[in-house]
Scaffold this active site. Sequence first.
Site, PDB file in Angstrom:
ATOM      1  N   HIS A  36       0.858  -1.186   0.000  1.00  0.00           N
ATOM      2  CA  HIS A  36       0.000   0.000   0.000  1.00  0.00           C
ATOM      3  C   HIS A  36       0.895   1.238   0.000  1.00  0.00           C
ATOM      4  O   HIS A  36       0.682   2.147  -0.774  1.00  0.00           O
ATOM      5  CB  HIS A  36      -0.935   0.005   1.212  1.00  0.00           C
ATOM      6  CG  HIS A  36      -1.880   1.189   1.225  1.00  0.00           C
ATOM      7  ND1 HIS A  36      -2.999   1.258   2.003  1.00  0.00           N
ATOM      8  CD2 HIS A  36      -1.859   2.370   0.561  1.00  0.00           C
ATOM      9  CE1 HIS A  36      -3.627   2.409   1.793  1.00  0.00           C
ATOM     10  NE2 HIS A  36      -2.952   3.105   0.934  1.00  0.00           N
TER      11      HIS A  36
ATOM     12  N   GLU B 153       0.523   7.892  -3.918  1.00  0.00           N
ATOM     13  CA  GLU B 153       1.444   7.521  -2.831  1.00  0.00           C
ATOM     14  C   GLU B 153       2.701   8.397  -2.853  1.00  0.00           C
ATOM     15  O   GLU B 153       3.188   8.827  -1.807  1.00  0.00           O
ATOM     16  CB  GLU B 153       1.805   6.033  -2.928  1.00  0.00           C
ATOM     17  CG  GLU B 153       0.646   5.109  -2.588  1.00  0.00           C
ATOM     18  CD  GLU B 153       0.112   5.298  -1.165  1.00  0.00           C
ATOM     19  OE1 GLU B 153       0.905   5.294  -0.223  1.00  0.00           O
ATOM     20  OE2 GLU B 153      -1.127   5.451  -1.012  1.00  0.00           O
TER      21      GLU B 153
ATOM     22  N   HIS C  30       2.907  10.893   0.258  1.00  0.00           N
ATOM     23  CA  HIS C  30       3.877  10.404   1.245  1.00  0.00           C
ATOM     24  C   HIS C  30       5.334  10.569   0.781  1.00  0.00           C
ATOM     25  O   HIS C  30       6.178  11.048   1.532  1.00  0.00           O
ATOM     26  CB  HIS C  30       3.618   8.925   1.553  1.00  0.00           C
ATOM     27  CG  HIS C  30       2.233   8.640   2.044  1.00  0.00           C
ATOM     28  ND1 HIS C  30       1.819   8.934   3.327  1.00  0.00           N
ATOM     29  CD2 HIS C  30       1.155   8.098   1.423  1.00  0.00           C
ATOM     30  CE1 HIS C  30       0.551   8.580   3.476  1.00  0.00           C
ATOM     31  NE2 HIS C  30       0.118   8.066   2.335  1.00  0.00           N
TER      32      HIS C  30
HETATM   33  P1  AMP Z   1      -3.256   6.773   1.682  1.00  0.00           P
HETATM   34  O1  AMP Z   1      -3.803   8.149   1.315  1.00  0.00           O
HETATM   35  O2  AMP Z   1      -1.831   6.575   1.324  1.00  0.00           O
HETATM   36  O3  AMP Z   1      -3.594   6.390   3.099  1.00  0.00           O
HETATM   37  O4  AMP Z   1      -4.026   5.758   0.773  1.00  0.00           O
HETATM   38  C1  AMP Z   1      -5.415   5.724   0.766  1.00  0.00           C
HETATM   39  C2  AMP Z   1      -5.895   5.733  -0.661  1.00  0.00           C
HETATM   40  O5  AMP Z   1      -5.252   4.693  -1.373  1.00  0.00           O
HETATM   41  C3  AMP Z   1      -7.370   5.515  -0.744  1.00  0.00           C
HETATM   42  O6  AMP Z   1      -7.902   6.370  -1.731  1.00  0.00           O
HETATM   43  C4  AMP Z   1      -7.463   4.064  -1.176  1.00  0.00           C
HETATM   44  O7  AMP Z   1      -8.615   3.787  -1.888  1.00  0.00           O
HETATM   45  C5  AMP Z   1      -6.233   3.947  -2.042  1.00  0.00           C
HETATM   46  N1  AMP Z   1      -5.774   2.582  -2.161  1.00  0.00           N
HETATM   47  C6  AMP Z   1      -5.410   1.749  -1.174  1.00  0.00           C
HETATM   48  N2  AMP Z   1      -5.044   0.560  -1.668  1.00  0.00           N
HETATM   49  C7  AMP Z   1      -5.175   0.662  -3.003  1.00  0.00           C
HETATM   50  C8  AMP Z   1      -4.954  -0.235  -4.069  1.00  0.00           C
HETATM   51  N3  AMP Z   1      -4.514  -1.475  -3.889  1.00  0.00           N
HETATM   52  N4  AMP Z   1      -5.206   0.229  -5.315  1.00  0.00           N
HETATM   53  C9  AMP Z   1      -5.634   1.470  -5.534  1.00  0.00           C
HETATM   54  N5  AMP Z   1      -5.866   2.358  -4.583  1.00  0.00           N
HETATM   55  C10 AMP Z   1      -5.637   1.953  -3.325  1.00  0.00           C
END
Ligand code: AMP
Length: 245
Positions: A80, A134, A138
């Site tokens: 992730h 990402e 981040h």
């Molecule tokens: P974060 O902002 O880094 O905490 O990530 C959250 C976002 O990542 C949310 O919009 C999730 O829907 C998306 N997300 C998490 N896992 C996946 C994945 N395997 N594929 C696509 N989007 C993802």
Amino acid sequence: MKARGLIDLYSPTPKLLHMAKSGCSFILVELLLLLQCLSHLGHGYDFFYFVQQWSSSYCDTKRSCCYPTTGKPTANFTIHGLWPNYNNGSYPSNCNKNSPYDGTKVSVLFSRLQVNWATLACPTNNGTKFWSHEWEKHGTCSESVLDQHSYFEATLHIKDKVNLLQILEAAGIRPDDNFYNVEDIKEAIKAGTGYAATVECNSDPSKNAQLFQIYLCVDASGKDLIECPVIPKRKCNSSIQFPIF
Ligand code: AMP
């Protein structure tokens, strides 16, 4: 009278006392903020959370998902993210608007990213949207240490070192729709990696708690696993399903 005047001079009035106290606490707060600032000066963050997820749980959480254009991901944990964090539990985000995701910087990693950092978002796509989210949210916050290519490469490298599925299967914990004790899962990861992990669960449509994401911590260089300075608060039942993918 005179004596009393002297005493008055050296005994602060309640108002003066209050002012001095609030002045002191103001200075103390400023000092603490300065110390916090200084502690982040080195990298701008203290450590990383390295978060892996189990694809079928993601799909069950979202009630839908779309396999990437490259096809159904392999039945393994996928990345992730690698998230810079502070020792006080907070985290920086979106640190550099002038450093957008640039696919040309990671093109040599595409095949590894597609397998290990698979997108499951709809509509189906090649992963660029997930990787750019990402990186921009981040990755830009650890850019002083890892440029864009190094950030993705370092994350893939940690994933190669931490084979969660192999570790769990060696402990008899398999993605077979059965329910497992969350403490057994944590114990297996501790035995396999040497470090304590946090398990995050989700609910499937029948409200079963499932194994969703696993958090480990990585030092600020992005190289080595460390014990987590802060345990993320994530909910889980004591018995959780490890769904088939
Ligand atoms: P974060 O902002 O880094 O905490 O990530 C959250 C976002 O990542 C949310 O919009 C999730 O829907 C998306 N997300 C998490 N896992 C996946 C994945 N395997 N594929 C696509 N989007 C993802």
